[in-house]
Design a protein around this motif. Structure first.
Motif, PDB file in Angstrom:
ATOM      1  N   ARG A   1      -0.902 -17.166   4.800  1.00  0.00           N
ATOM      2  CA  ARG A   1      -0.624 -15.821   5.326  1.00  0.00           C
ATOM      3  C   ARG A   1       0.291 -15.021   4.403  1.00  0.00           C
ATOM      4  O   ARG A   1       0.657 -13.889   4.706  1.00  0.00           O
ATOM      5  N   ARG A   2       0.667 -15.600   3.282  1.00  0.00           N
ATOM      6  CA  ARG A   2       1.690 -14.995   2.431  1.00  0.00           C
ATOM      7  C   ARG A   2       1.262 -13.653   1.869  1.00  0.00           C
ATOM      8  O   ARG A   2       2.025 -12.692   1.857  1.00  0.00           O
ATOM      9  N   SER A   3       0.017 -13.555   1.391  1.00  0.00           N
ATOM     10  CA  SER A   3      -0.413 -12.319   0.734  1.00  0.00           C
ATOM     11  C   SER A   3      -0.446 -11.149   1.714  1.00  0.00           C
ATOM     12  O   SER A   3      -0.048 -10.033   1.376  1.00  0.00           O
ATOM     13  N   VAL A   4      -0.910 -11.413   2.934  1.00  0.00           N
ATOM     14  CA  VAL A   4      -1.005 -10.340   3.931  1.00  0.00           C
ATOM     15  C   VAL A   4       0.371  -9.941   4.439  1.00  0.00           C
ATOM     16  O   VAL A   4       0.732  -8.759   4.471  1.00  0.00           O
ATOM     17  N   LEU A   5       1.178 -10.936   4.819  1.00  0.00           N
ATOM     18  CA  LEU A   5       2.473 -10.632   5.426  1.00  0.00           C
ATOM     19  C   LEU A   5       3.508 -10.159   4.408  1.00  0.00           C
ATOM     20  O   LEU A   5       4.432  -9.430   4.763  1.00  0.00           O
ATOM     21  N   SER A   6       3.372 -10.567   3.143  1.00  0.00           N
ATOM     22  CA  SER A   6       4.287 -10.028   2.135  1.00  0.00           C
ATOM     23  C   SER A   6       4.044  -8.531   1.942  1.00  0.00           C
ATOM     24  O   SER A   6       4.971  -7.773   1.639  1.00  0.00           O
ATOM     25  N   ALA A   7       2.784  -8.090   2.141  1.00  0.00           N
ATOM     26  CA  ALA A   7       2.479  -6.655   2.073  1.00  0.00           C
ATOM     27  C   ALA A   7       3.189  -5.913   3.198  1.00  0.00           C
ATOM     28  O   ALA A   7       3.648  -4.773   3.007  1.00  0.00           O
ATOM     29  N   VAL A   8       3.298  -6.546   4.365  1.00  0.00           N
ATOM     30  CA  VAL A   8       4.057  -5.947   5.476  1.00  0.00           C
ATOM     31  C   VAL A   8       5.516  -5.785   5.073  1.00  0.00           C
ATOM     32  O   VAL A   8       6.135  -4.742   5.302  1.00  0.00           O
ATOM     33  N   HIS A   9       6.083  -6.821   4.473  1.00  0.00           N
ATOM     34  CA  HIS A   9       7.477  -6.782   4.029  1.00  0.00           C
ATOM     35  C   HIS A   9       7.712  -5.629   3.044  1.00  0.00           C
ATOM     36  O   HIS A   9       8.628  -4.818   3.237  1.00  0.00           O
ATOM     37  N   TYR A  10       6.895  -5.532   2.013  1.00  0.00           N
ATOM     38  CA  TYR A  10       7.091  -4.484   1.000  1.00  0.00           C
ATOM     39  C   TYR A  10       6.792  -3.088   1.536  1.00  0.00           C
ATOM     40  O   TYR A  10       7.276  -2.094   0.976  1.00  0.00           O
ATOM     41  N   ALA A  11       6.007  -3.003   2.622  1.00  0.00           N
ATOM     42  CA  ALA A  11       5.753  -1.681   3.220  1.00  0.00           C
ATOM     43  C   ALA A  11       7.030  -1.057   3.748  1.00  0.00           C
ATOM     44  O   ALA A  11       7.078   0.152   4.001  1.00  0.00           O
ATOM     45  N   GLY A  12       8.075  -1.866   3.895  1.00  0.00           N
ATOM     46  CA  GLY A  12       9.345  -1.332   4.368  1.00  0.00           C
ATOM     47  C   GLY A  12       9.919  -0.255   3.460  1.00  0.00           C
ATOM     48  O   GLY A  12      10.657   0.625   3.928  1.00  0.00           O
ATOM     49  N   ILE A  13       9.606  -0.326   2.171  1.00  0.00           N
ATOM     50  CA  ILE A  13      10.095   0.722   1.261  1.00  0.00           C
ATOM     51  C   ILE A  13       9.509   2.077   1.664  1.00  0.00           C
ATOM     52  O   ILE A  13      10.226   3.073   1.784  1.00  0.00           O
ATOM     53  N   GLY A  14       8.204   2.108   1.886  1.00  0.00           N
ATOM     54  CA  GLY A  14       7.556   3.354   2.311  1.00  0.00           C
ATOM     55  C   GLY A  14       8.008   3.807   3.679  1.00  0.00           C
ATOM     56  O   GLY A  14       8.207   5.009   3.922  1.00  0.00           O
TER      57      GLY A  14
ATOM     58  N   TRP B   1       8.518  14.768   0.337  1.00  0.00           N
ATOM     59  CA  TRP B   1       9.101  13.423   0.341  1.00  0.00           C
ATOM     60  C   TRP B   1       8.502  12.563   1.447  1.00  0.00           C
ATOM     61  O   TRP B   1       8.316  11.356   1.288  1.00  0.00           O
ATOM     62  N   LEU B   2       8.151  13.181   2.570  1.00  0.00           N
ATOM     63  CA  LEU B   2       7.458  12.462   3.650  1.00  0.00           C
ATOM     64  C   LEU B   2       6.080  12.004   3.185  1.00  0.00           C
ATOM     65  O   LEU B   2       5.635  10.898   3.529  1.00  0.00           O
ATOM     66  N   VAL B   3       5.403  12.839   2.400  1.00  0.00           N
ATOM     67  CA  VAL B   3       4.105  12.440   1.835  1.00  0.00           C
ATOM     68  C   VAL B   3       4.261  11.177   0.984  1.00  0.00           C
ATOM     69  O   VAL B   3       3.452  10.254   1.069  1.00  0.00           O
ATOM     70  N   VAL B   4       5.332  11.144   0.170  1.00  0.00           N
ATOM     71  CA  VAL B   4       5.593   9.940  -0.638  1.00  0.00           C
ATOM     72  C   VAL B   4       5.736   8.723   0.265  1.00  0.00           C
ATOM     73  O   VAL B   4       5.130   7.668   0.027  1.00  0.00           O
ATOM     74  N   GLY B   5       6.525   8.844   1.326  1.00  0.00           N
ATOM     75  CA  GLY B   5       6.763   7.716   2.215  1.00  0.00           C
ATOM     76  C   GLY B   5       5.511   7.246   2.933  1.00  0.00           C
ATOM     77  O   GLY B   5       5.266   6.040   3.045  1.00  0.00           O
ATOM     78  N   ILE B   6       4.707   8.190   3.413  1.00  0.00           N
ATOM     79  CA  ILE B   6       3.483   7.812   4.139  1.00  0.00           C
ATOM     80  C   ILE B   6       2.520   7.072   3.214  1.00  0.00           C
ATOM     81  O   ILE B   6       1.980   6.016   3.575  1.00  0.00           O
ATOM     82  N   PHE B   7       2.308   7.593   2.026  1.00  0.00           N
ATOM     83  CA  PHE B   7       1.396   6.937   1.092  1.00  0.00           C
ATOM     84  C   PHE B   7       1.955   5.600   0.613  1.00  0.00           C
ATOM     85  O   PHE B   7       1.193   4.649   0.404  1.00  0.00           O
ATOM     86  N   ALA B   8       3.284   5.505   0.472  1.00  0.00           N
ATOM     87  CA  ALA B   8       3.879   4.227   0.075  1.00  0.00           C
ATOM     88  C   ALA B   8       3.693   3.178   1.169  1.00  0.00           C
ATOM     89  O   ALA B   8       3.437   2.005   0.889  1.00  0.00           O
ATOM     90  N   THR B   9       3.810   3.591   2.435  1.00  0.00           N
ATOM     91  CA  THR B   9       3.633   2.665   3.550  1.00  0.00           C
ATOM     92  C   THR B   9       2.212   2.135   3.617  1.00  0.00           C
ATOM     93  O   THR B   9       1.975   0.951   3.853  1.00  0.00           O
TER      94      THR B   9
END
Length: 416
Positions: free
Chosen positions: A140-153, A275-283
């Motif tokens: 599950r690492r590849s999928v759930l690590s993407a959840v973790h990094y989505a925190g930046i967005g 800046w919100l556009v940046v965050g949404i696309f990053a998420t």
């Protein structure tokens, strides 16, 4: 009774999805607030404190110096102490966020606070990534690590929405930073709930050995040698490309709302919308690039993201109005989190036994590029504050980084 109360008050969380979501929250706090809330509030900070573009650039760069120092600190953290160090520096991140509510602080105090915030971001980002990813099962690492990094967005989006909301209500950057800090407090309880049960650390009869500074240095030197042995060229190429990735994206990541305020004068809060556009696309981007990486590999995905980000840097040069800025925002959000996660995954996989050290080494490189970026940009902007030259230099840096990635891919193939 007291023991029963403590067990109810402080439950232990072991569910992998929950751990990944806590990691997302942590990234949103230490990165979204600790680093990128400054970008969202920068136009208001400049107005309220009568700051020049040069001083604003230095405030940004001092934070990136802190990020550099934080990455260096993270390299010295042994694997067994990952959670403890992550907890400590997350607390520092929350405290430094709330300190900006203090009125009439001198510029030197601002520099100190932003430096400490950068250190906290660097340490907590690396160690939370290492801790969360190592807590996940390989399946599950590849999928759930993407959840973790989505925190930046998520953090970037939250910083834009929070700033927009409070400015509309008539408040300014000081209240915005206070509310951001208060909304971060539940994270500390959640991090405590995922504290690992390590009998070696918990048993007072077997304390961890106390090392002198010199012994710590020797231990680090040996670990560094073992981490890079046989992989020096690959690590050097990937790290050099990461310097240019940090340099390449930071012009937009620091000054995009300021550029929007300059160019889109008829649009109220244009900078925050962008800046919100940046965050949404990053998420939304990280799961997309994670799925693509599973099909074609991290290195090919990273090269594609680098080309796309270089293109995005050119858009405000080619199109002076909203098209250029919104296009840059969307591409910035789409690419930079993916470039971070792909690079950290690549360098960690070179020698997984030393993931903290190698991820810290890469983040040092990234922080160096981020430190230089705003200084070069404000120097090129001049008194009229035109950021086009800085954007062009950023795009050129990204293309050079692409060449280094091609050499890294060849080196990795040869070694394999």
């Amino acid at each position: 009774m007291m023991t029963a109360f403590k067990s109810r008050a402080l439950p232990t969380i072991t569910n992998e999805v929950a751990i990944a979501c806590i990691g997302l929250y942590c990234m949103a706090v230490v990165m979204g607030y600790g680093r990128f809330l400054f970008t969202a509030t920068l136009p208001d900070i400049m107005v309220q404190l009568s700051l020049s573009t040069t001083i604003a650039g230095w405030l940004a760069s001092i934070n990136y110096i802190g990020y550099f120092i934080g990455a260096l600190i993270a390299m010295f953290v042994p694997q067994r102490s990952t959670w403890q160090a992550m907890m400590l520096w997350t607390i520092v991140s929350v405290v430094t966020t709330m300190l900006l509510v203090v009125p009439d602080m001198s510029l030197n105090v601002w520099y100190v606070i932003r430096l400490l915030a950068g250190i906290a971001s660097g340490v907590a980002m690396i160690l939370s990534s290492s801790f969360v990813i190592q807590s996940l099962s390989p399946a599950r690492r590849s999928v759930l690590s993407a959840v973790h990094y989505a925190g930046i967005g998520v953090g970037i989006s939250a910083s834009a929405i929070l700033t927009w909301w409070l400015l509309v209500l008539g408040y300014h950057f000081d209240v915005i930073w206070l509310v951001a800090g208060l909304s971060s407090l539940p994270l500390l309880w959640l991090l405590w709930a995922i504290k690992p049960k390590d009998p070696y650390l918990a048993d007072s009869n077997h304390p961890s050995p106390r090392l002198s500074i010199y012994q710590t240095y020797l231990s680090f030197k040996q670990a560094l040698y073992e981490a890079i042995a046989g992989h020096y060229k690959a690590i050097a190429l990937l790290s050099a490309s990461y310097v240019l990735a940090g340099f390449g994206y930071i012009t937009s990541a620091t000054f995009l709302p300021v550029m929007a305020a300059q160019r889109l004068t008829m649009q109220t809060y244009a900078g925050l919308i962008i800046w919100l556009v940046v965050g949404i696309f990053a998420t939304l981007s990280n799961p997309l690039w994670g799925a693509l990486a599973k099909r074609i590999g991290e290195i090919k995905t990273l090269m594609g993201l680098t080309v796309l980000q270089a293109l995005g840097m050119c858009l405000p040069i080619w199109f002076d109005g909203a098209v250029g800025l919104y296009g840059n925002a969307a591409i910035l959000g789409l690419t930079f989190v993916g470039m971070v996660s792909m690079t950290l995954t690549l360098i960690k996989n070179i020698n997984p036994a030393y993931s903290n050290l190698l991820m810290g080494l890469a983040t040092l490189a990234y922080a160096l590029g981020q430190f230089l970026g705003p200084l070069v940009t404000v120097a090129l902007a001049g008194e009229d504050g035109n950021f086009n030259a800085g954007l062009l230099v950023a795009a050129i840096g990204l293309i050079i980084g692409l060449i280094l990635l091609l050499l890294f891919r060849r080196q990795s193939t040869t070694t394999a």
